[in-house]
Write a protein that holds these residues in place. Structure first.
Motif, PDB file in Angstrom:
ATOM      1  N   ASN A   6      67.965  43.311  54.674  1.00  0.00           N
ATOM      2  CA  ASN A   6      65.917  43.118  54.641  1.00  0.00           C
ATOM      3  C   ASN A   6      66.314  44.642  55.008  1.00  0.00           C
ATOM      4  N   ASN A   7      66.840  45.287  54.079  1.00  0.00           N
ATOM      5  CA  ASN A   7      66.829  46.524  53.957  1.00  0.00           C
ATOM      6  C   ASN A   7      64.954  47.502  54.338  1.00  0.00           C
ATOM      7  N   LEU A   8      64.179  47.042  53.408  1.00  0.00           N
ATOM      8  CA  LEU A   8      62.657  47.223  53.362  1.00  0.00           C
ATOM      9  C   LEU A   8      62.136  46.555  54.490  1.00  0.00           C
ATOM     10  N   PRO A   9      60.966  47.102  54.343  1.00  0.00           N
ATOM     11  CA  PRO A   9      59.714  46.710  55.919  1.00  0.00           C
ATOM     12  C   PRO A   9      59.759  45.736  55.065  1.00  0.00           C
ATOM     13  N   GLY A  10      59.126  44.824  56.215  1.00  0.00           N
ATOM     14  CA  GLY A  10      58.565  43.359  55.855  1.00  0.00           C
ATOM     15  C   GLY A  10      57.500  43.663  54.665  1.00  0.00           C
ATOM     16  N   LEU A  11      56.533  44.410  53.838  1.00  0.00           N
ATOM     17  CA  LEU A  11      55.739  44.706  53.270  1.00  0.00           C
ATOM     18  C   LEU A  11      55.365  43.439  52.416  1.00  0.00           C
ATOM     19  N   PHE A  12      55.280  42.406  52.423  1.00  0.00           N
ATOM     20  CA  PHE A  12      55.080  41.034  51.571  1.00  0.00           C
ATOM     21  C   PHE A  12      54.840  40.179  52.773  1.00  0.00           C
ATOM     22  N   ASN A  13      55.497  40.541  53.942  1.00  0.00           N
ATOM     23  CA  ASN A  13      54.570  40.018  54.953  1.00  0.00           C
ATOM     24  C   ASN A  13      53.965  40.309  56.249  1.00  0.00           C
ATOM     25  N   GLY A  14      52.868  39.122  56.429  1.00  0.00           N
ATOM     26  CA  GLY A  14      52.115  40.047  57.657  1.00  0.00           C
ATOM     27  C   GLY A  14      50.891  40.057  56.625  1.00  0.00           C
ATOM     28  N   SER A  15      50.308  41.533  56.487  1.00  0.00           N
ATOM     29  CA  SER A  15      48.473  42.148  56.603  1.00  0.00           C
ATOM     30  C   SER A  15      48.934  42.342  54.646  1.00  0.00           C
ATOM     31  N   PHE A  16      49.937  42.777  54.500  1.00  0.00           N
ATOM     32  CA  PHE A  16      50.342  43.725  53.139  1.00  0.00           C
ATOM     33  C   PHE A  16      50.352  42.080  52.396  1.00  0.00           C
ATOM     34  N   HIS A  17      50.423  41.202  52.353  1.00  0.00           N
ATOM     35  CA  HIS A  17      50.854  40.384  51.472  1.00  0.00           C
ATOM     36  C   HIS A  17      49.007  39.453  51.567  1.00  0.00           C
ATOM     37  N   HIS A  18      48.459  39.143  52.916  1.00  0.00           N
ATOM     38  CA  HIS A  18      47.415  38.534  52.564  1.00  0.00           C
ATOM     39  C   HIS A  18      45.437  39.356  51.509  1.00  0.00           C
ATOM     40  N   PHE A  19      46.339  40.160  51.869  1.00  0.00           N
ATOM     41  CA  PHE A  19      45.919  41.990  50.651  1.00  0.00           C
ATOM     42  C   PHE A  19      46.482  41.721  49.692  1.00  0.00           C
ATOM     43  N   VAL A  20      47.253  41.407  49.429  1.00  0.00           N
ATOM     44  CA  VAL A  20      48.063  40.993  47.776  1.00  0.00           C
ATOM     45  C   VAL A  20      47.247  39.321  47.049  1.00  0.00           C
ATOM     46  N   LYS A  21      47.121  38.934  48.197  1.00  0.00           N
ATOM     47  CA  LYS A  21      46.965  37.874  47.986  1.00  0.00           C
ATOM     48  C   LYS A  21      45.371  37.682  47.668  1.00  0.00           C
ATOM     49  N   SER A  22      44.767  38.159  48.543  1.00  0.00           N
ATOM     50  CA  SER A  22      42.838  38.656  48.583  1.00  0.00           C
ATOM     51  C   SER A  22      42.493  38.912  47.088  1.00  0.00           C
ATOM     52  N   ASP A  24      44.307  38.505  44.501  1.00  0.00           N
ATOM     53  CA  ASP A  24      44.457  38.094  43.108  1.00  0.00           C
ATOM     54  C   ASP A  24      43.925  36.781  43.043  1.00  0.00           C
ATOM     55  N   SER A  25      43.042  36.764  44.205  1.00  0.00           N
ATOM     56  CA  SER A  25      42.164  35.566  44.424  1.00  0.00           C
ATOM     57  C   SER A  25      41.227  36.170  43.841  1.00  0.00           C
ATOM     58  N   PHE A  26      40.436  37.376  43.888  1.00  0.00           N
ATOM     59  CA  PHE A  26      39.202  37.600  43.927  1.00  0.00           C
ATOM     60  C   PHE A  26      39.689  38.063  42.005  1.00  0.00           C
ATOM     61  N   LYS A  32      36.993  33.438  35.556  1.00  0.00           N
ATOM     62  CA  LYS A  32      36.719  32.107  35.626  1.00  0.00           C
ATOM     63  C   LYS A  32      34.999  32.278  35.837  1.00  0.00           C
ATOM     64  N   HIS A  33      34.365  33.427  36.292  1.00  0.00           N
ATOM     65  CA  HIS A  33      32.271  33.616  35.558  1.00  0.00           C
ATOM     66  C   HIS A  33      32.158  34.599  34.590  1.00  0.00           C
ATOM     67  N   LEU A  34      33.843  35.312  33.918  1.00  0.00           N
ATOM     68  CA  LEU A  34      33.773  35.727  32.891  1.00  0.00           C
ATOM     69  C   LEU A  34      33.384  34.602  31.380  1.00  0.00           C
ATOM     70  N   ASP A  35      34.871  34.066  31.951  1.00  0.00           N
ATOM     71  CA  ASP A  35      35.050  33.112  30.722  1.00  0.00           C
ATOM     72  C   ASP A  35      33.738  32.228  30.533  1.00  0.00           C
ATOM     73  N   SER A  36      32.818  31.141  31.323  1.00  0.00           N
ATOM     74  CA  SER A  36      31.709  30.999  30.942  1.00  0.00           C
ATOM     75  C   SER A  36      30.572  31.559  30.581  1.00  0.00           C
ATOM     76  N   PHE A  37      30.688  32.954  31.422  1.00  0.00           N
ATOM     77  CA  PHE A  37      29.664  33.903  30.313  1.00  0.00           C
ATOM     78  C   PHE A  37      29.843  33.681  29.285  1.00  0.00           C
ATOM     79  N   LEU A  38      31.204  34.383  27.927  1.00  0.00           N
ATOM     80  CA  LEU A  38      31.193  34.489  27.220  1.00  0.00           C
ATOM     81  C   LEU A  38      31.180  33.482  26.515  1.00  0.00           C
ATOM     82  N   SER A  39      31.449  31.815  27.170  1.00  0.00           N
ATOM     83  CA  SER A  39      31.279  31.048  26.427  1.00  0.00           C
ATOM     84  C   SER A  39      29.977  30.477  25.499  1.00  0.00           C
ATOM     85  N   GLN A  40      29.127  31.195  26.746  1.00  0.00           N
ATOM     86  CA  GLN A  40      27.618  31.271  26.209  1.00  0.00           C
ATOM     87  C   GLN A  40      27.179  31.737  25.388  1.00  0.00           C
TER      88      GLN A  40
END
Length: 147
Positions: A6-22, A24-26, A32-40
């Motif tokens: 565990n030499n690296l600081p816990g970058l993927f723990n805590g708030s940074f992990h939540h930032f990356v997940k948000s 990704d979710s965005f 998903k919305h782009l796919d429905s727009f293009l299929s029209q």
């Protein structure tokens, strides 16, 4: 000096992990919305051959025959649907008017392995299905002599 896991600081723990997940979710939600727009703006087209004809079928439910164009360009077939709509509402009691315009245009181009005869090609439109029948033309292969 020993190596620690565990030499690296816990970058993927805590708030940074939540930032990356948000982030990704965005992008997941946006795509998903782009796919429905293009299929029209796309309609399914299938084609198959008989011994003498090429048959092309385009699924265009909800469109009127007068909004559909079929154009022959050498060995290409262009199917276009264009629909303009304008709505105007006048409300005299409250002294306002509202105008709404929309234009929808979608098209598909198909390239066939032969020249398309415009005079021998026939199209029908019934129950949302555009059916185009064109006779297959013999391939006019011309080979070059190699010296």
């Amino acid at each position: 000096m020993g190596f620690e896991k565990n030499n690296l600081p816990g970058l993927f723990n805590g708030s940074f992990h939540h930032f990356v997940k948000s982030i990704d979710s965005f992008f997941d939600e946006s795509l998903k919305h782009l796919d429905s727009f293009l299929s029209q703006n796309v309609f399914p087209v299938e084609w198959y051959e008989t011994e003498s004809d090429m048959i092309i079928e385009a699924d265009l439910p909800g469109h009127k025959r007068e909004h559909i164009q079929v154009e022959v360009l050498g060995n290409q077939l262009r199917i276009a649907v264009e629909h303009a709509d304008m709505t105007t509402i006048h409300h005299h009691e409250q002294v306002y008017s509202h105008r709404k315009q929309s234009l929808q245009k979608i098209e598909r181009c198909l390239t066939l392995p032969f020249s398309i005869s415009e005079k021998d090609t026939h199209a029908t439109y019934k129950n949302g299905l555009l059916r185009i029948i064109t006779p297959k033309q013999p391939h006019d292969k011309r080979f070059v002599d190699i010296e």
